[in-house]
Scaffold this motif. Structure first.
Motif, PDB file in Angstrom:
ATOM      1  N   GLU A   1      -7.809   4.709  -0.434  1.00 21.64           N
ATOM      2  CA  GLU A   1      -6.438   4.234  -0.255  1.00 21.64           C
ATOM      3  C   GLU A   1      -5.681   5.247   0.595  1.00 21.64           C
ATOM      4  OE1 GLU A   1      -5.740   1.980  -4.558  1.00 21.64           O
ATOM      5  OE2 GLU A   1      -4.527   3.722  -4.043  1.00 21.64           O
TER       6      GLU A   1
ATOM      7  N   ARG B   1       1.922   1.667  -3.489  1.00 21.73           N
ATOM      8  CA  ARG B   1       0.803   1.996  -4.371  1.00 21.73           C
ATOM      9  C   ARG B   1       0.402   3.464  -4.323  1.00 21.73           C
ATOM     10  NH1 ARG B   1      -3.610  -1.947  -2.395  1.00 21.73           N
ATOM     11  NH2 ARG B   1      -4.911  -0.237  -3.203  1.00 21.73           N
ATOM     12  N   GLN B   2       0.823   4.192  -3.305  1.00 15.25           N
ATOM     13  CA  GLN B   2       0.428   5.601  -3.207  1.00 15.25           C
ATOM     14  C   GLN B   2       0.848   6.386  -4.444  1.00 15.25           C
ATOM     15  OE1 GLN B   2       0.914   7.924   0.390  1.00 15.25           O
ATOM     16  NE2 GLN B   2       1.331   6.072   1.568  1.00 15.25           N
TER      17      GLN B   2
ATOM     18  N   GLU C   1       0.828  -1.201   0.000  1.00 16.42           N
ATOM     19  CA  GLU C   1       0.000   0.000   0.000  1.00 16.42           C
ATOM     20  C   GLU C   1       0.868   1.260   0.000  1.00 16.42           C
ATOM     21  OE1 GLU C   1      -2.604  -3.219   1.656  1.00 16.42           O
ATOM     22  OE2 GLU C   1      -0.498  -2.653   1.782  1.00 16.42           O
TER      23      GLU C   1
ATOM     24  N   GLN D   1      -8.388   0.950  -5.273  1.00 19.00           N
ATOM     25  CA  GLN D   1      -9.479   0.989  -4.311  1.00 19.00           C
ATOM     26  C   GLN D   1      -9.995   2.416  -4.229  1.00 19.00           C
ATOM     27  OE1 GLN D   1      -7.020  -0.946  -1.172  1.00 19.00           O
ATOM     28  NE2 GLN D   1      -8.822  -2.212  -0.829  1.00 19.00           N
TER      29      GLN D   1
END
Length: 385
Positions: free
Chosen positions: A326, A154-155, A151, A323
């Protein structure tokens, strides 16, 4: 029963919009740096969204074992069950695939056979029972909780991801424009009727899914931040709040616009202008290196100074991508700082229970020199005659 399918060479296909498809191998290589920093030899990825991000696989059962070594790509492998044997070969041609119903168990067993050592796991999504299973299945392994590593990666969105976000936002923009052109937002219709039409129009304009349950809130219902559409009838003089989004190739858009049916009253103009100014302040605060809490404060202070801080009851925004919500969180309690390439929403709102409320929301990408705006529908007060 377990087995494996052999990987094929990497495919350098292009998207329908001329953008190269995601380079999953590069994403896994970047993850390896995080694994080294966290002192683990491998990461067991069990969150399906993270599996998709790192491999492109979209099935409903999978796990991924990513090794930290420079040569880890040779041993990195995905596991899914027999229903997806063909799909995994097509979607993940660059990795070896194991076929087993208990995907995480199979990968843990292999990690034990290979004497992997320290195996990180996604403790923020793994249940207590699953963790106990790891200890039973992984002979000689040490399991280390490393929550949120993927995560964290993924930012920051790559070019492919931003392209898909643009497409999702364009589908939502076009759907709202068509709804207004058709006269779909008018007195006498119900919130549910408007919601269903708006959702169908997103599909007509390229969406593959809706991003979340569409919010249509008329009159006093517009003061409920996450109102669910009902049979409430739109009436002249109402605020109508529309919060909706589209999904294209897994990437979500998120936009809120508040319109008024007929000539707005003075209080409606005043509250709309206040939220409009607060939203602009939040957008302008989006810069790499700025604290997430500071962005929230930049917008919130506009509303507080007007005496309506208590009517702004939620955070300013959130990350968006594979998503709808996030990292990072942009709120009073938000932690960390913004990075170049992070996709976020900015969505202040002011709500007067029993009377009505306004929220204005955009999806943007943080950039040096100012954010890139992806939701392009006007934010000027729209009066629907």
């Amino acid at each position: 029963m377990s087995g494996r399918t052999s990987g094929r060479g990497s495919v350098e296909a292009m998207s329908d919009h001329g953008v190269r498809r995601p380079d999953h191998a590069t994403r896994r290589a970047a993850l390896r740096d995080l694994l080294v920093e966290n002192g683990v030899d491998a990461l067991l990825v069990t969150d399906l969204v993270n599996v998709r991000y790192l491999t492109g696989f979209t099935g409903s059962n999978a796990a991924l074992l990513v090794y930290a070594w420079d040569s880890g790509e040779d041993r990195t492998l995905i596991c899914t069950d027999g229903r997806y044997a063909t799909q995994v070969a097509e979607q993940v041609p660059d990795l070896r695939a194991e076929i087993a119903r208990a995907s995480a168990r199979r990968l843990v067993e292999l990690a034990g056979e290979w004497q992997t050592g320290r195996v990180g796991f996604e403790s923020h999504v793994v249940t207590v029972d699953q963790h106990r299973g790891f200890l039973d299945w992984g002979t000689g392994l040490e399991f280390v909780a490393v929550p949120g590593l993927v995560e964290q990666q993924r930012q920051v969105k790559d070019d492919y991801e931003v392209d898909r976000l643009r497409a999702a936002c364009a589908a939502a923009d076009a759907a709202l424009a068509t709804l207004l052109e058709r006269g779909g937002l008018r007195p006498g219709r119900t919130e549910q009727q408007v919601a269903r039409e708006l959702e169908w129009l997103m599909f007509e304009h390229g969406a593959q899914k809706i991003a979340f349950e569409t919010i249509i809130a008329t009159g006093a219902n517009s003061a409920v931040p996450h109102h669910r559409p009902t049979g409430a009838v739109l009436a002249a003089g109402d605020f109508v709040k529309l919060d909706f989004g589209a999904v294209v190739d897994g990437y979500h858009s998120d936009m809120t616009r508040t319109l008024v049916l007929g000539e707005p009253s003075d209080w409606q103009r005043d509250v709309y202008q206040l939220v409009h100014e607060a939203q602009r302040a939040g957008r302008e605060a989006l810069e790499p290196g700025v604290a997430c809490a500071a962005v929230d404060a930049a917008s919130r202070s506009v509303i507080e100074q007007a005496g309506h801080g208590e009517q702004f009851v939620h955070g300013l925004g959130h990350g968006v991508g594979l998503q709808i919500h996030e990292a990072p969180g942009i709120a009073k309690t938000g932690t960390g700082t913004l990075l170049d390439g992070v996709a976020v929403t900015v969505e202040p709102g002011v709500y007067f229970p029993g009377r009505g409320g306004v929220r204005i929301e955009d999806t943007l990408v943080v950039r040096e020199g100012g954010p890139e705006l992806l939701t392009l529908t006007t934010k000027d007060l729209t009066v629907v005659d």
